[in-house]
Design an enzyme around this catalytic site. Structure first.
Site, PDB file in Angstrom:
ATOM      1  N   ASP A 247       0.817  -1.101   0.200  1.00 11.37           N
ATOM      2  CA  ASP A 247       0.026  -0.191  -0.092  1.00 11.37           C
ATOM      3  C   ASP A 247       0.857   1.262  -0.147  1.00 11.37           C
ATOM      4  OD1 ASP A 247      -2.115  -1.630  -0.087  1.00 11.37           O
ATOM      5  OD2 ASP A 247      -3.075  -1.046   2.011  1.00 11.37           O
TER       6      ASP A 247
ATOM      7  N   TYR B 231       2.216   1.930  -3.275  1.00 14.85           N
ATOM      8  CA  TYR B 231       1.069   2.337  -4.141  1.00 14.85           C
ATOM      9  C   TYR B 231       0.921   3.923  -3.994  1.00 14.85           C
ATOM     10  CZ  TYR B 231      -3.434   2.807  -6.382  1.00 14.85           C
ATOM     11  OH  TYR B 231      -4.593   3.133  -7.028  1.00 14.85           O
ATOM     12  N   ASP B 232       0.613   4.355  -2.827  1.00 19.69           N
ATOM     13  CA  ASP B 232       0.419   5.482  -2.294  1.00 19.69           C
ATOM     14  C   ASP B 232       1.519   6.682  -2.814  1.00 19.69           C
ATOM     15  OD1 ASP B 232      -1.769   4.765  -1.065  1.00 19.69           O
ATOM     16  OD2 ASP B 232      -0.885   4.848   1.081  1.00 19.69           O
TER      17      ASP B 232
ATOM     18  N   LEU C  80     -10.923   8.220   0.637  1.00 20.38           N
ATOM     19  CA  LEU C  80     -10.635   9.241   1.462  1.00 20.38           C
ATOM     20  C   LEU C  80      -9.316   9.728   1.014  1.00 20.38           C
ATOM     21  CD1 LEU C  80     -11.530   7.404   4.733  1.00 20.38           C
ATOM     22  CD2 LEU C  80     -12.667   9.201   3.996  1.00 20.38           C
TER      23      LEU C  80
ATOM     24  N   GLU D  31     -12.108   7.729  13.951  1.00 21.55           N
ATOM     25  CA  GLU D  31     -12.429   6.279  13.977  1.00 21.55           C
ATOM     26  C   GLU D  31     -11.069   5.647  13.491  1.00 21.55           C
ATOM     27  OE1 GLU D  31     -15.637   5.661  11.087  1.00 21.55           O
ATOM     28  OE2 GLU D  31     -16.728   7.309  12.109  1.00 21.55           O
TER      29      GLU D  31
ATOM     30  N   LYS E 230      -9.088   3.412  10.829  1.00 20.40           N
ATOM     31  CA  LYS E 230      -8.806   3.095   9.616  1.00 20.40           C
ATOM     32  C   LYS E 230      -8.758   1.514   9.401  1.00 20.40           C
ATOM     33  CE  LYS E 230      -7.954   4.478   4.873  1.00 20.40           C
ATOM     34  NZ  LYS E 230      -7.825   3.057   4.238  1.00 20.40           N
TER      35      LYS E 230
ATOM     36  N   ASP F  41      -8.261  -2.078   7.995  1.00 23.04           N
ATOM     37  CA  ASP F  41      -7.640  -2.537   6.692  1.00 23.04           C
ATOM     38  C   ASP F  41      -8.412  -3.777   6.083  1.00 23.04           C
ATOM     39  OD1 ASP F  41      -6.095  -2.327   4.687  1.00 23.04           O
ATOM     40  OD2 ASP F  41      -4.313  -2.895   5.685  1.00 23.04           O
TER      41      ASP F  41
ATOM     42  N   TYR G  90     -19.606   2.110   9.368  1.00 19.58           N
ATOM     43  CA  TYR G  90     -18.968   3.473   9.696  1.00 19.58           C
ATOM     44  C   TYR G  90     -19.770   4.666   9.155  1.00 19.58           C
ATOM     45  CZ  TYR G  90     -16.074   1.890   5.919  1.00 19.58           C
ATOM     46  OH  TYR G  90     -15.450   1.467   4.429  1.00 19.58           O
TER      47      TYR G  90
ATOM     48  N   LYS H 259      -2.573   8.286   7.567  1.00 10.16           N
ATOM     49  CA  LYS H 259      -1.849   7.017   7.586  1.00 10.16           C
ATOM     50  C   LYS H 259      -0.883   6.772   8.609  1.00 10.16           C
ATOM     51  CE  LYS H 259      -2.539   4.580   4.001  1.00 10.16           C
ATOM     52  NZ  LYS H 259      -2.997   3.387   3.521  1.00 10.16           N
TER      53      LYS H 259
ATOM     54  N   CYS I 251      25.712 -27.628   6.379  1.00  5.20           N
ATOM     55  CA  CYS I 251      25.976 -26.620   7.233  1.00  5.20           C
ATOM     56  C   CYS I 251      27.088 -25.396   6.471  1.00  5.20           C
ATOM     57  CB  CYS I 251      26.851 -26.928   8.567  1.00  5.20           C
ATOM     58  SG  CYS I 251      27.152 -25.508   9.646  1.00  5.20           S
TER      59      CYS I 251
ATOM     60  N   CYS J 298      30.633 -25.384   8.780  1.00  2.00           N
ATOM     61  CA  CYS J 298      31.357 -26.655   9.011  1.00  2.00           C
ATOM     62  C   CYS J 298      31.262 -27.656   7.991  1.00  2.00           C
ATOM     63  CB  CYS J 298      31.258 -27.688  10.419  1.00  2.00           C
ATOM     64  SG  CYS J 298      29.444 -28.242  10.258  1.00  2.00           S
TER      65      CYS J 298
ATOM     66  N   CYS K 117      22.308 -27.887  12.507  1.00  2.78           N
ATOM     67  CA  CYS K 117      23.765 -28.478  12.158  1.00  2.78           C
ATOM     68  C   CYS K 117      23.815 -29.335  13.613  1.00  2.78           C
ATOM     69  CB  CYS K 117      24.727 -27.455  12.023  1.00  2.78           C
ATOM     70  SG  CYS K 117      26.492 -28.088  12.021  1.00  2.78           S
TER      71      CYS K 117
ATOM     72  N   CYS L 289      30.959 -28.235  15.195  1.00  5.30           N
ATOM     73  CA  CYS L 289      30.962 -27.197  14.409  1.00  5.30           C
ATOM     74  C   CYS L 289      31.266 -26.013  15.000  1.00  5.30           C
ATOM     75  CB  CYS L 289      29.352 -27.088  13.948  1.00  5.30           C
ATOM     76  SG  CYS L 289      29.242 -25.537  13.075  1.00  5.30           S
TER      77      CYS L 289
HETATM   78  S1  IVH Z   1     -15.348   6.374   5.974  1.00  6.86           S
HETATM   79  C1  IVH Z   1     -16.809   8.749   2.297  1.00  6.86           C
HETATM   80  N1  IVH Z   1     -14.273   5.204   7.926  1.00  6.86           N
HETATM   81  O1  IVH Z   1     -11.029   3.559   3.758  1.00  6.86           O
HETATM   82  C2  IVH Z   1     -15.896   8.076   3.280  1.00  6.86           C
HETATM   83  N2  IVH Z   1     -13.899   4.557   5.584  1.00  6.86           N
HETATM   84  O2  IVH Z   1      -9.630   4.898   1.735  1.00  6.86           O
HETATM   85  C3  IVH Z   1     -16.114   6.778   3.388  1.00  6.86           C
HETATM   86  N3  IVH Z   1     -12.150   2.454   5.785  1.00  6.86           N
HETATM   87  O3  IVH Z   1     -13.521   3.143   1.168  1.00  6.86           O
HETATM   88  C4  IVH Z   1     -15.108   5.938   4.012  1.00  6.86           C
HETATM   89  N4  IVH Z   1     -11.902   2.437   7.910  1.00  6.86           N
HETATM   90  O4  IVH Z   1     -12.881   1.151   2.671  1.00  6.86           O
HETATM   91  C5  IVH Z   1     -14.332   5.311   6.407  1.00  6.86           C
HETATM   92  N5  IVH Z   1     -13.570   4.220   9.598  1.00  6.86           N
HETATM   93  C6  IVH Z   1     -13.677   4.349   8.457  1.00  6.86           C
HETATM   94  C7  IVH Z   1     -12.894   3.525   7.539  1.00  6.86           C
HETATM   95  C8  IVH Z   1     -12.964   3.868   6.346  1.00  6.86           C
HETATM   96  C9  IVH Z   1     -11.402   2.220   6.576  1.00  6.86           C
HETATM   97  C10 IVH Z   1     -11.710   2.288   4.185  1.00  6.86           C
HETATM   98  C11 IVH Z   1     -12.991   2.348   3.304  1.00  6.86           C
HETATM   99  C12 IVH Z   1     -12.836   3.263   2.416  1.00  6.86           C
HETATM  100  C13 IVH Z   1     -11.318   3.690   2.461  1.00  6.86           C
HETATM  101  C14 IVH Z   1     -11.076   5.198   1.984  1.00  6.86           C
END
Ligand code: IVH
Length: 710
Positions: A61, A64-65, A111, A142, A144, A146, A253, A342, A436, A439, A454, A459
């Site tokens: 991830d 990618y970011d 997000l 909240e 996040k 995964d 959420y 993040k 090994c 030895c 071993c 040794c």
């Molecule tokens: S709110 C419009 N709350 O993060 C906002 N998303 O990168 C909707 N995710 O698609 C998302 N924990 O899969 C929200 N506490 C949380 C989250 C959360 C994980 C994920 C979700 C979202 C992605 C966005």
């Protein structure tokens, strides 16, 4: 303080240095910029397909970011190259054709992300500017989670459909799969609205992930690299019966399309409402007054990252007031009223350069990977463990592979698995060496270690390991034998087994580089002192399998002497309270081995203490004596020291008087005891002299030299 990090660029595909710092390179010409933009778009497209459609990411991830971020940066610097669709602008990816399409009446957004405190503040400043002086109000924090986003639709309280996010507008129908998630009620209570779409994250608990991988490996398949992939792969199964076995979980959420739902003023009220309907809402959501509260939340959960039974890779911060949310609106891909902070990455992808095997002090062969350096879990990692032969086999990682590397918390970095999509055709499975590397003797499978090892007692690595253990603190505690010196002495042929320490050729050492009279003298003293260590320490020091320091002491007190232990049979050893049959067998076999007997014989000849503190067998050699102990001793706790004296008929009161026979002084002694003893002319003993006293019953005489010391 919130940690700072920026997503790096993947070394293979970009230009990140090992520090992982985000540092776009200066590009010479527009052509180059444009070529890089094209390259980034096609990379992102490829990774999107792998992640969203195939549940088989080809990049970690954070890497990618880094690509998305680089693209965004180039697009903002060169607006002529910018487009507002496609790579970096879409939410998720095209829904797969394996599932029926479901269109989202309220689109499922992504997000925006913040990677450090500055970016978080940047987001908040933009919010303030847009609100033009109006109050932001409280914020809800909240975790996040995964996993993967899913929208679950209830009509008149009945679960009727569930869909993945897909590209945000059209998702995939995964109703049959979501129905198997135990957290989610099929029917809401009597107060259910006529329509509610619950949005949330499908995830796999760490405990379920471990169980799943155990099962997967048992049937000879490659384990899932992380809970997120396992959750995605488990949810998007054509056969929902398979999903049912995976034990998926859900956190709600957000709401999508609704009808007949009360009007709320705030996000946290809507969460409470979801919970009141019987939907799973994470217990750690908190509403805070200001950005200070946000920083505090982030810091608290950063520290708790490994204390929960599910993974989270950040904190989502949402402006709580729904009217304010409405005023802020959204871009094409993400709302402006929320941001995902993040946490530093714990997984990265990098190139596996080579696999080596290291031999541990007990002979265990541990395969490990040499990696192209990568910034992960807060440090730059260039080697990572592969644990053991079974794990390399199960993961089938090969030199040249792109691999996922993980370093979570304080755990040592490990290679999680290969990115198969990136594997070159010509690659062949890596074979565990048969011999090994030190030895060159054959390696063997040792079942009770679940490892390859071993087993050659000669040794050099094992000789070193045994000596390092023998001289260590809890054992014979011989100072001056650090790892590199032991290595030096073994390599020079001066030490072959632990008994050689007592016939050590100190003159040869004096000739070695880096040694002089003083260091040789110190070694001589340290070796001499160690002869008096308690029998329990010696037994522990011999590295008899299953004999740690506790069992060493137990054997010493129970048998009272090495000789008694040597003549004991297996049953007699097993009869000791606290010693089970496995330990007894191990001790008996080890002591019966002729080679080990020889070493014990040489230790005996060298005058090493073979008698234990067994009460019954001790002669009352300290009768009538009063021995006071002050300060911390290394080989004895205060109670042990007092017991050692009383076992020999002496007394060990807590204070010094004229009648005190001797004062034993350890680390940080009490000043008043010391000065009283000096005033009364009472002998002052160090720990080694105390050991001699315990053995001989005679207070060691002070040498003249010491007597002169003020
Ligand atoms: S709110 C419009 N709350 O993060 C906002 N998303 O990168 C909707 N995710 O698609 C998302 N924990 O899969 C929200 N506490 C949380 C989250 C959360 C994980 C994920 C979700 C979202 C992605 C966005």
């Amino acid at each position: 303080m919130v940690p700072h990090w920026k997503p790096g660029w993947k070394p293979i595909e970009s230009r990140m240095g090992p520090s992982g710092q985000y540092a776009p390179q200066a590009m010479a010409s527009m052509d180059e910029v444009s070529a890089r933009v094209d390259e980034l778009r096609s990379l992102i497209d490829r990774h999107d397909v792998a992640y969203f459609e195939q549940d088989a990411p080809t990049i970690a991830d954070p890497d990618y970011d880094g690509l998305v971020r680089e693209l965004a940066e180039l697009e903002s610097r060169h607006p002529e190259l910018a487009v507002d669709t496609g790579a970096g602008h879409r939410v998720g990816a095209r829904p797969s054709e394996a599932f029926a399409p479901v269109s989202h009446a309220v689109s499922m957004m992504s997000l925006d992300k913040a990677f450090d405190q500055d970016e978080l503040t940047g987001w908040y400043d933009r919010v303030l500017r847009r609100l033009d002086g109006n109050e932001v109000g409280p914020l809800t924090c909240e975790l996040k989670f995964d996993g993967l986003a899913v929208s679950v639709r209830y009509e008149n309280g009945e679960m009727v459909r569930a869909a993945t996010r897909g590209d945000g507008r059209t998702g995939e129908d995964v109703s049959a799969n979501v129905e198997t998630i135990a957290d989610l009620p099929k029917r809401l209570g009597p107060d259910a609205p006529s329509l509610i779409e619950v949005r949330g994250e499908v995830y796999l608990k760490l405990s379920s992930f471990a169980a799943l991988n155990e099962m997967v490996v048992a049937i000879g398949q490659a384990p899932y690299v992380n809970p997120r992939n396992a959750a995605a792969g488990s949810l998007r199964q054509k056969n929902a019966a398979v999903t049912a076995t995976r034990n998926l979980s859900f956190f709600s959420y957000q709401m999508g399309e609704v009808d007949g739902v009360p009007q709320f003023g705030s996000h946290h009220e809507s969460l409470q409402y979801l919970a009141s309907l019987g939907l799973p809402v994470n217990e750690h959501a908190e509403t805070v007054a200001s950005m200070d509260g946000v920083s505090d939340y982030i810091e608290r959960f950063r520290l708790m990252r490994h204390d929960l039974d599910y993974e989270f890779d950040g904190v989502v911060i949402k402006i709580d007031d729904l009217a304010t949310q409405g005023r802020l609106g959204a871009t094409s891909r993400a709302p402006r009223w929320a941001v995902a902070y993040k946490l530093p990455p714990e997984e990265r992808t990098t190139k596996l350069l080579d696999i080596h095997v290291s031999i541990g002090p007990s002979g265990r062969a541990t395969p490990f990977a040499r990696l192209e350096p990568v910034f992960v879990g807060g440090v730059t990692v260039s080697t990572a463990t592969l644990h053991n032969e079974d794990q390399v086999l199960a993961k089938d990682v090969r030199p040249g592979d792109t691999v996922v590397v993980r370093r979570a918390g304080d755990v040592i970095p490990e290679v999680v698995g290969p990115v198969l999509a990136d594997r070159v055709k010509a690659s062949k499975p890596w074979k565990f060496p048969t011999n090994c590397p030190i030895c060159d003797q054959p390696l063997e499978r040792v079942e009770d270690m679940a490892a390859t090892a071993c087993v050659n007692v000669s040794c050099p690595r094992q000789i070193r390991g045994r000596i390092e253990h023998f001289v260590s603190r809890g054992a014979m505690d011989i100072e001056g034998f650090g790892e590199s010196r032991v290595d030096l002495f073994v390599t020079a042929g001066l030490l072959g087994d632990v008994s050689d320490i007592y016939s050590f050729d100190l003159e040869a050492v004096r000739e070695m580089e880096g040694f002089g009279d003083l260091s040789v003298q110190n070694l001589r003293l340290a070796i001499a002192e160690s002869r008096a260590r308690p029998l329990g320490n010696l037994l522990f020091g011999l590295r008899i399998p299953h004999v740690g320091s506790t069992n060493g002491d137990l054997l010493a007190t129970s048998f009272g002497s090495m000789e008694a232990l040597l003549s004991a049979d297996e049953e007699a050893i097993a009869a000791i309270d606290g010693v089970g049959p496995i330990i007894a067998r191990s001790v008996f076999l080890w002591l019966s081995n002729p080679g080990n007997r020889e070493i014990i014989g040489r230790l005996r000849d060298a005058g090493v203490n073979f008698t234990g503190p067994a009460r019954s067998e001790l002669a009352p050699i300290l009768e009538g004596m009063s021995i006071v102990v002050t300060g911390a001793l290394e080989g004895f706790s205060r109670d042990d020291a007092a017991a050692a004296v009383s076992d020999r008929g002496g007394k060990s009161p807590g204070s010094v008087s004229k009648k005190t026979t001797a004062l034993v002084v350890g680390e940080s002694p009490g000043a008043s005891k010391l000065s009283k003893a000096e005033d009364f002319g009472i002998p002052i003993l160090d720990e080694a002299e105390f050991s001699t006293l315990l053995k001989t019953g005679v207070v060691p005489a002070k040498t003249e030299e010491e007597g002169e010391t003020p």
